[in-house]
Design a protein around this motif. Structure first.
Motif, PDB file in Angstrom:
ATOM      1  N   ARG A 177       0.834  -1.204   0.000  1.00  0.00           N
ATOM      2  CA  ARG A 177       0.000   0.000   0.000  1.00  0.00           C
ATOM      3  C   ARG A 177       0.867   1.252   0.000  1.00  0.00           C
ATOM      4  O   ARG A 177       0.584   2.216  -0.680  1.00  0.00           O
ATOM      5  N   THR A 219      -4.751   3.257  12.635  1.00  0.00           N
ATOM      6  CA  THR A 219      -6.034   3.597  12.017  1.00  0.00           C
ATOM      7  C   THR A 219      -6.519   2.491  11.082  1.00  0.00           C
ATOM      8  O   THR A 219      -7.501   2.668  10.374  1.00  0.00           O
ATOM      9  N   ASP A 266      -5.335   1.522   8.322  1.00  0.00           N
ATOM     10  CA  ASP A 266      -5.083   1.712   6.898  1.00  0.00           C
ATOM     11  C   ASP A 266      -4.155   0.614   6.381  1.00  0.00           C
ATOM     12  O   ASP A 266      -4.245   0.219   5.235  1.00  0.00           O
ATOM     13  N   PRO A 273     -10.215  20.479   4.286  1.00  0.00           N
ATOM     14  CA  PRO A 273      -9.026  20.062   5.028  1.00  0.00           C
ATOM     15  C   PRO A 273      -8.777  20.932   6.254  1.00  0.00           C
ATOM     16  O   PRO A 273      -8.349  20.428   7.291  1.00  0.00           O
ATOM     17  N   VAL A 311     -11.198  19.977   9.014  1.00  0.00           N
ATOM     18  CA  VAL A 311     -10.803  18.703   9.619  1.00  0.00           C
ATOM     19  C   VAL A 311      -9.578  18.884  10.523  1.00  0.00           C
ATOM     20  O   VAL A 311      -9.517  18.334  11.625  1.00  0.00           O
ATOM     21  N   LEU A 327      -5.391  10.651  14.027  1.00  0.00           N
ATOM     22  CA  LEU A 327      -5.668  11.781  13.157  1.00  0.00           C
ATOM     23  C   LEU A 327      -6.920  11.522  12.335  1.00  0.00           C
ATOM     24  O   LEU A 327      -7.329  12.337  11.529  1.00  0.00           O
ATOM     25  N   ALA A 328      -7.504  10.349  12.504  1.00  0.00           N
ATOM     26  CA  ALA A 328      -8.637  10.029  11.660  1.00  0.00           C
ATOM     27  C   ALA A 328      -9.847   9.525  12.452  1.00  0.00           C
ATOM     28  O   ALA A 328     -10.950   9.537  11.950  1.00  0.00           O
ATOM     29  N   VAL A 329      -9.639   9.091  13.686  1.00  0.00           N
ATOM     30  CA  VAL A 329     -10.760   8.563  14.459  1.00  0.00           C
ATOM     31  C   VAL A 329     -11.036   9.488  15.635  1.00  0.00           C
ATOM     32  O   VAL A 329     -10.160   9.750  16.454  1.00  0.00           O
ATOM     33  N   TRP A 382      -4.922  16.510   4.017  1.00  0.00           N
ATOM     34  CA  TRP A 382      -5.523  15.593   3.046  1.00  0.00           C
ATOM     35  C   TRP A 382      -5.258  14.154   3.401  1.00  0.00           C
ATOM     36  O   TRP A 382      -6.072  13.272   3.134  1.00  0.00           O
ATOM     37  N   MET A 383      -4.116  13.893   4.029  1.00  0.00           N
ATOM     38  CA  MET A 383      -3.838  12.515   4.458  1.00  0.00           C
ATOM     39  C   MET A 383      -4.936  12.020   5.365  1.00  0.00           C
ATOM     40  O   MET A 383      -5.412  10.894   5.224  1.00  0.00           O
ATOM     41  N   SER A 384      -5.351  12.860   6.322  1.00  0.00           N
ATOM     42  CA  SER A 384      -6.363  12.341   7.242  1.00  0.00           C
ATOM     43  C   SER A 384      -7.747  12.321   6.589  1.00  0.00           C
ATOM     44  O   SER A 384      -8.563  11.475   6.908  1.00  0.00           O
ATOM     45  N   LEU A 385      -7.996  13.236   5.630  1.00  0.00           N
ATOM     46  CA  LEU A 385      -9.290  13.199   4.937  1.00  0.00           C
ATOM     47  C   LEU A 385      -9.413  11.965   4.047  1.00  0.00           C
ATOM     48  O   LEU A 385     -10.490  11.402   3.892  1.00  0.00           O
ATOM     49  N   SER A 431      -7.728   9.069   4.353  1.00  0.00           N
ATOM     50  CA  SER A 431      -7.397   7.772   4.953  1.00  0.00           C
ATOM     51  C   SER A 431      -8.636   6.876   4.983  1.00  0.00           C
ATOM     52  O   SER A 431      -9.752   7.331   4.763  1.00  0.00           O
ATOM     53  N   ASP A 432      -8.423   5.591   5.247  1.00  0.00           N
ATOM     54  CA  ASP A 432      -9.542   4.638   5.188  1.00  0.00           C
ATOM     55  C   ASP A 432     -10.663   4.995   6.153  1.00  0.00           C
ATOM     56  O   ASP A 432     -11.807   4.610   5.968  1.00  0.00           O
ATOM     57  N   ASN A 433     -10.333   5.735   7.226  1.00  0.00           N
ATOM     58  CA  ASN A 433     -11.375   6.155   8.158  1.00  0.00           C
ATOM     59  C   ASN A 433     -11.884   7.559   7.844  1.00  0.00           C
ATOM     60  O   ASN A 433     -12.746   8.076   8.516  1.00  0.00           O
ATOM     61  N   GLY A 434     -11.291   8.164   6.843  1.00  0.00           N
ATOM     62  CA  GLY A 434     -11.658   9.542   6.523  1.00  0.00           C
ATOM     63  C   GLY A 434     -12.966   9.630   5.763  1.00  0.00           C
ATOM     64  O   GLY A 434     -13.552   8.617   5.369  1.00  0.00           O
ATOM     65  N   ILE A 435     -13.407  10.871   5.554  1.00  0.00           N
ATOM     66  CA  ILE A 435     -14.711  11.108   4.933  1.00  0.00           C
ATOM     67  C   ILE A 435     -14.797  10.497   3.543  1.00  0.00           C
ATOM     68  O   ILE A 435     -15.800   9.898   3.185  1.00  0.00           O
ATOM     69  N   TRP A 472      -8.523   5.663  -1.181  1.00  0.00           N
ATOM     70  CA  TRP A 472      -8.089   6.924  -1.775  1.00  0.00           C
ATOM     71  C   TRP A 472      -6.629   7.205  -1.458  1.00  0.00           C
ATOM     72  O   TRP A 472      -5.869   7.551  -2.343  1.00  0.00           O
ATOM     73  N   LEU A 473      -6.268   7.054  -0.184  1.00  0.00           N
ATOM     74  CA  LEU A 473      -4.920   7.426   0.231  1.00  0.00           C
ATOM     75  C   LEU A 473      -3.899   6.525  -0.450  1.00  0.00           C
ATOM     76  O   LEU A 473      -4.122   5.317  -0.592  1.00  0.00           O
TER      77      LEU A 473
END
Lengths: 355, 251, 282
Positions: free
Chosen positions: A218, A230, A232, B23, B26, B38-40, C126-129, C131-135, C144-145
């Motif tokens: 990935r 997370t 990913d 962005p 967020v 950073l995502a949850v 953008w990385m966090s947007l 990511s697999d848990n992102g919007i 996407w990431l």
């Protein structure tokens, strides 16, 4: 008047800018508490996040100095910048194979051991190591292994080898280091060769294997911790210390040194030839070697220590110097400096990344 | 039909602005996240702001960035004025070069050049590198402003016997000021924002904020970055708002 | 007559202008061209022994396709970014000039705000947007990431303001009377656009394209961070040669090739402008 408004902007600009500057400078002054008029600066050059603030502050306080901690993002970058003449650093933290190159390029100076009384705390296993045979130039800072980690919640089976990792069902969930020596090295070991091979035939085989696996990867990242947490990625090549850190946040990860072999590494402390504050450099290294300081350090960073003064502490045995005796060195290799043969590696890495 | 185009243009522009601000929203949101993810999302807290005030290395990088941007801006203003006012033909086209050349080529060539001349890599080298493209922006703006200025003024002044330097400071410079100042604003922004050029030319004690963030992205990123960027966004919004309302309405 | 400094050629301002031109712009460029003809030292660095090998290496059987791929990838990505930026930026600039009314300044102001956050912070956001848990993944599915899609989004995001501003400056000068006259003569929206708006805004389009396409050619951070470092773009190849492989002469030769590509694109784009003064727009 248009001019007036522009001048207004400029004034606002300067005022706020100066305010920021002042605010921060005052903050610094306070941090280097009790600092008298003349404050000297120790220039430290290391990977990001490798020295806890607590320790830096304690050192600043004790020596009435200021530590300027600059960071690099890869070992090769450190070497390139040093060769390029980024002079003036007082302490460097290079990895083993870069130490060799630094010595060969005549960039670091031999250490005066009489100025490092705490060097007695270093466990003998970490002295006279291949990259610095008589321990003339460096003192070990942290050590560890490179293997891989996987998420046991997502993956129920036991993964023991890289061959178990690179399966179609895990495609898109695997991360590999963005580092030619580690990433290509793992494929060499996977084929039963040395991670330091300079044989073009072996390197080509490893390249072929890696190209076959590339669609499953990935991301190439040297710090995949966030991505693991997370979800990913589920599996990643990782340093043992980072694996410990992940386990601290989430117990469902398992660190493995693959059956076919992993890397054993030592990050060292060295003093550049042109360091301007050598007395501070020695003071700093000596300070880091103190068992009570090292204990704080290891508790924050979770990287294994070469300091035998921590044996009696209640640390996880994994983090103590004595754990090295439990490692199976038949399966572990040092990354060695390969000098001019490095060009072969560079070529192959470029090919892998460009295709 | 026209009506349709009308509505769809509003929708389109709305989505573009959502795209531009998503962005940032967020970022600010996760700066208040309880966990280090950073995502949850896992609850509100201000812990990253506390950690930011304790993270000396980030604050140092910020000071470096401000210092470098300020020095580069002032140097660029001085050099840019000279270049922009020079009658020589070379100086009309040359400023285009640093403006359009990819950052990486500028960074690389300056790195090699500095090493060759043994200019120590540090703050000075970064400032010089930023002044390289900064002066070009100021020069371009100054030159386009020069075309607008009334040359008779200067001639009248010299007819009255004013010395060249006096003419420059009393007459030419004030008229050029808007161009110089907007040029300086551009240079400051570009310098503060620049990663690629600093990445190659920075050395000891010159770790700028972008470099720090890059090494954090490579090794150990935490929401401290979010907290910091939220503060930067807020500061810049305040600054820009001030500038915005200070500007007389256009007719 | 330009209000210049004195005619005396050795005046301080002239010296300063030359200092900038020579030591900060021309000499570094010249030096990198010189290095590209030198030899690599055993541990990196440059040995001043002249050679052509860095250029013959470009035509080495094994390397040529790799370099060509990296260049092609960069050119395509930069071209796609330019087109995307145009498609989004043109309507936006038109809207700002003609439709936004009293909110024009406010909207323009909002357009600049993202610019004031740091470039790397924008990329990281953008990385966090993505990511697999992102919007993005939650709403649109798929990953996407670390894909080309992520690189595209990052590029569009970072270069859109440049394009919009170049266009805005140009469209602002458009003669509204002309447009009204066309409408009075019964020209349809489409005809009006093709026959009048497009030719008039051409300089802006070209200036914007130059401002986006050429810097985008050398972009290396976005492919590295948002693309997961899986594919080399020309910028990554350069950074690798200088910082990892430490083969400066070869890296210099690659830079020279990049400079040539940049020069060619600049020449072609300004040719399209039929000799109009592009620098005025930038």
């Amino acid at each position: 008047m248009k001019l007036k408004s522009f001048v207004n902007i400029l004034i606002v600009f300067i005022v706020v800018g100066l305010w920021c500057l002042l605010k921060i400078t005052i903050y610094h002054k306070r941090a280097a508490e009790g600092a008298s008029r003349k404050v000297r600066t120790l220039y430290l050059y290391s990977l990001n996040n490798y020295f806890p603030d607590e320790i830096v502050k304690a050192f600043e306080k004790e020596n009435n100095c200021h530590v300027q901690y600059d960071t690099f993002s890869s070992n090769e970058e450190l070497l390139a910048k040093m060769q390029g003449g980024a002079s003036g650093y007082d302490v460097l933290i290079p990895s083993d194979f870069i130490v060799k190159a630094l010595i060969a390029s005549d960039l670091i100076s031999p250490l005066d051991k009489s100025l490092l009384p705490n060097a007695k705390n270093i466990a003998p296993e970490f002295l006279n190591v291949p990259y610095d045979p008589e321990s003339k130039f460096t003192v070990p800072y942290k050590w560890g292994t490179t293997g891989f980690i996987y998420n046991t919640q997502r993956i129920s089976e036991n993964l023991e080898s890289w061959n178990d990792v690179f399966k179609p069902k895990f495609a898109g969930k695997i991360s590999i280091f963005d580092d030619e020596r580690e990433a290509l090295g793992l494929h060499l070991q996977n084929l039963g060769y040395s991670a330091n091979s300079t044989d073009m035939r072996e390197l080509r085989q490893a390249q072929k294997l890696m190209m076959e696996r590339k669609p499953m990867i990935r991301v190439f990242s040297t710090d995949p911790r966030q991505l693991l947490l997370t979800n990913d990625v589920w599996i990643s090549q990782l340093f043992s210390g980072d694996a410990m850190q992940i386990n601290r946040e989430n117990k469902n990860f398992k660190y493995v040194i693959p059956k076919e072999g992993g890397i054993f590494w030592i990050d060292a402390m060295a003093i550049p030839k042109d360091a301007k504050n050598k007395d501070l450099s020695y003071a700093f290294i000596n300070f880091i070697l103190r068992p009570e300081i090292e204990l704080i350090n290891v508790r924050t960073l979770f990287y294994s220590s070469p300091n035998k003064g921590l044996e009696s502490s209640d640390l996880n045995p994994f983090l103590k110097a004595s754990f090295i005796k439990k490692l199976d060195f038949k399966h572990l290799e040092f990354i060695k400096d390969i000098g001019i043969d490095g060009q072969k590696w560079d070529l192959i890495w470029t090919e892998i990344k460009s295709q | 039909m026209t009506r349709f185009i009308n509505y769809s243009s509003y929708v389109f522009v709305f989505f573009l602005y959502v795209f531009l601000f998503a962005p940032i929203v967020v970022l600010v949101m996760f700066s208040f996240n309880n966990a280090s993810s950073l995502a949850v999302w896992s609850g509100f807290s201000t812990r990253w702001y506390h950690e930011l005030t304790n993270d000396i290395s980030i604050l140092e990088a910020l000071t470096n960035s401000i210092e470098i941007a300020f020095s580069a801006t002032i140097l660029s203003a001085a050099l840019g004025l000279c270049v922009g006012l020079s009658p020589k033909h070379v100086f009309k086209k040359l400023p285009l070069l640093p403006i359009v050349l990819p950052d990486i080529v500028q960074g690389l060539s300056l790195l090699c050049f500095f090493i060759w001349l043994s200019v120590p890599l540090g703050k000075i080298s970064v400032i010089l590198a930023h002044a390289s493209f900064g002066s070009a922006y100021v020069a371009t703006l100054v030159r386009s402003r020069v075309k607008v200025i009334d040359p008779n003024l200067k001639e009248a002044a010299s007819d009255l016997g004013a010395k060249p330097w006096a003419i420059f400071f009393k007459i030419t410079l004030p008229q050029l000021m808007p161009a110089v100042i907007s040029g300086m604003l551009i240079v400051f922004t570009m310098s503060f924002d620049d990663f690629s050029v600093a990445f190659f030319t920075a050395g000891i004690g010159a770790g700028t904020l972008p470099l720090k963030i890059y090494s954090m992205l490579k090794f150990g990123v935490t929401p401290v970055v979010n907290a910091l960027s939220s503060l930067i966004v807020m500061t810049s919004v305040i600054l820009m708002t001030l500038a915005f309302f200070n500007r007389p309405a256009k007719t | 007559m330009l209000p210049t400094f004195s005619k005396n050629k050795t005046s301080l301002p002239t010296l300063m202008a030359w200092f900038w031109a020579l030591s900060l712009v021309l000499a570094p460029m010249a030096y990198i061209i010189i290095i590209s003809f030198m030899t690599r030292g055993p541990y990196g660095g440059v040995v001043m022994t002249p050679t052509l090998s860095n250029y013959t290496k470009l035509f080495d059987q094994g390397l040529t396709p790799l370099i060509a791929w990296a260049f092609l990838r960069s050119v395509l990505m930069a071209a796609a970014t330019t087109v995307l930026c145009l498609l989004c930026g043109f309507p936006l600039a038109l809207f700002l000039v003609f439709k936004s009314g009293k909110y024009r300044n406010l909207l323009f102001f909002l357009l600049v705000i993202p610019f004031w956050t740091q470039f790397l912070i924008r990329v990281y956001a953008w990385m966090s947007l993505l990511s697999d848990n992102g919007i993005f993944t939650q709403v649109f599915g798929t990953t996407w990431l670390f894909t080309y899609k992520a690189i595209f989004i990052g590029m569009l995001y970072n270069y859109l303001p440049y394009m919009t501003m170049s266009l805005y400056v140009n469209i602002e000068k458009l003669d509204v009377m002309l447009l009204d006259a066309a409408a009075d003569l019964g020209a349809s929206q489409f005809v009006k656009f093709v026959k009048i708006v497009l030719p008039l805004t051409m300089p802006g389009i070209l200036a914007g394209s130059i401002m986006v396409f050429i810097p985008a050619l050398g972009e290396f951070v976005i492919p590295d961070v948002l693309g997961g470092g899986k594919k080399f773009f020309i910028g990554n190849l350069l950074a690798q040669q200088f910082l990892t492989a430490r083969n400066w002469p070869f890296g210099a030769a690659l830079s020279v090739v990049l400079i040539i590509v940049v020069g060619l694109s600049f020449y072609l784009l300004s040719r399209l402008g039929k000799g109009r003064e592009l620098e005025e727009l930038i």
